[in-house]
Design a protein around this motif. Sequence first.
Motif, mmCIF file in Angstrom:
data_model
loop_
_atom_site.group_PDB
_atom_site.id
_atom_site.type_symbol
_atom_site.label_atom_id
_atom_site.label_comp_id
_atom_site.label_asym_id
_atom_site.label_seq_id
_atom_site.Cartn_x
_atom_site.Cartn_y
_atom_site.Cartn_z
ATOM 1 N N PHE A 23 0.825 -1.206 0.000
ATOM 2 C CA PHE A 23 0.000 0.000 0.000
ATOM 3 C C PHE A 23 0.862 1.260 0.000
ATOM 4 C CE2 PHE A 23 -2.498 -3.336 2.124
ATOM 5 C CZ PHE A 23 -3.593 -3.375 1.279
ATOM 6 N N ASP A 213 -6.011 4.523 -8.799
ATOM 7 C CA ASP A 213 -6.312 3.590 -7.710
ATOM 8 C C ASP A 213 -5.890 4.115 -6.337
ATOM 9 O OD1 ASP A 213 -7.262 1.767 -9.599
ATOM 10 O OD2 ASP A 213 -5.273 0.864 -9.869
ATOM 11 N N TRP A 215 -7.332 5.885 -4.090
ATOM 12 C CA TRP A 215 -8.307 5.731 -3.006
ATOM 13 C C TRP A 215 -8.376 4.290 -2.509
ATOM 14 C CZ3 TRP A 215 -12.823 2.782 -3.500
ATOM 15 C CH2 TRP A 215 -13.103 2.299 -4.782
ATOM 16 N N LEU A 216 -8.132 3.344 -3.403
ATOM 17 C CA LEU A 216 -8.125 1.940 -3.005
ATOM 18 C C LEU A 216 -6.929 1.637 -2.097
ATOM 19 C CD1 LEU A 216 -9.145 0.137 -6.329
ATOM 20 C CD2 LEU A 216 -10.504 0.373 -4.244
ATOM 21 N N TYR A 217 -5.769 2.190 -2.463
ATOM 22 C CA TYR A 217 -4.586 2.000 -1.630
ATOM 23 C C TYR A 217 -4.773 2.658 -0.265
ATOM 24 C CZ TYR A 217 -1.875 0.242 -5.621
ATOM 25 O OH TYR A 217 -1.411 -0.503 -6.678
ATOM 26 N N ILE A 219 -7.649 3.355 1.412
ATOM 27 C CA ILE A 219 -8.594 2.590 2.232
ATOM 28 C C ILE A 219 -7.971 1.263 2.668
ATOM 29 C CG2 ILE A 219 -10.818 1.378 2.232
ATOM 30 C CD1 ILE A 219 -11.867 3.548 0.349
ATOM 31 N N GLY A 220 -7.279 0.618 1.738
ATOM 32 C CA GLY A 220 -6.630 -0.657 2.066
ATOM 33 C C GLY A 220 -5.608 -0.508 3.175
#
Length: 301
Positions: A23, A213, A215-217, A219-220
């Motif tokens: 991340f 991506d 926002w995915l990283y 949140i992850g």
Amino acid sequence: MYGKLPYFMIAFAAAMWGLIGFFVKGLNNAGFSAMEIVAIRVLTAAIILILVGIVFYRSHLKIRVKDLYLFVGTGILSIVFFNWSYFTAINLMNIPIAVALLYTSPAFVAVLSFLFLKESINRKKLFAIVMTVIGCTLAAGITGQGGTSFSVSSILIGLGAGFGYALYSIFGKIALRRYHPFTVTLYTFLVASAALVPTTGIVSKAAVFFTGDAWLYAIGLGVFPTVVAYFAYSWGLERTESSTAAVVATLEPVIATMLGILVYGDRLGGLQVLGSALIILSVISINISIPIRKQKKHLTV
């Protein structure tokens, strides 16, 4: 099977921590600095923990003002400093070496516990500390033989991650005598967020979260190696001996090393492999030298 569940939970938490580098690399490539990534991690975790607390832990949401210094210790002196050092080390070096330097923390814990908690340093602990220093020297490539050599500044930053990580054990041990593990975790990330959000200017880069991506990283990072990992580890720790839990948690550098090699193509020289192995062995040596005691139930407030 249920008797082994705590160990599986601790191993699961360690595996989650081992994925941090994935991340961090993703957010760094999206344009976030090390401190901004730390801010993203603690803020996301704080928001999630507040929501969880409102639903499941309402009786554990309050603390005494006079105890706030404990969470300054866990939140700023440990979490903020540790994360900045660790994430910076990941970007300056490679994931396996950053993790190897992070795992100097047991040596720091032994020294700090002796100075502030009056815990003894026996021969096994001293031997483990020496092994850790030698292991770090080899793992960081200071000898210049095999692998890649790194600058003195990057090595010091990596060691800073180990020191900051160790501080959590000191402040956290005192805080857990007075508060539930959820309370300690919640206020650790709340204090860290209060310190980082205004100073890093992360709010001004909110638009970047919706680019690709990122926002995915984000949140992850907040969910898996932070909230989920801390919950799983705390659950397992309350149901087993702390020394045993610490040994099981050494799965983290193994996962992180596999991630660096398989995903990012990191390569280790022979001496660096030996150094990393010595660090892991020193962690195990320190922990198994501590007498196993029955864990006291945490006091709730």
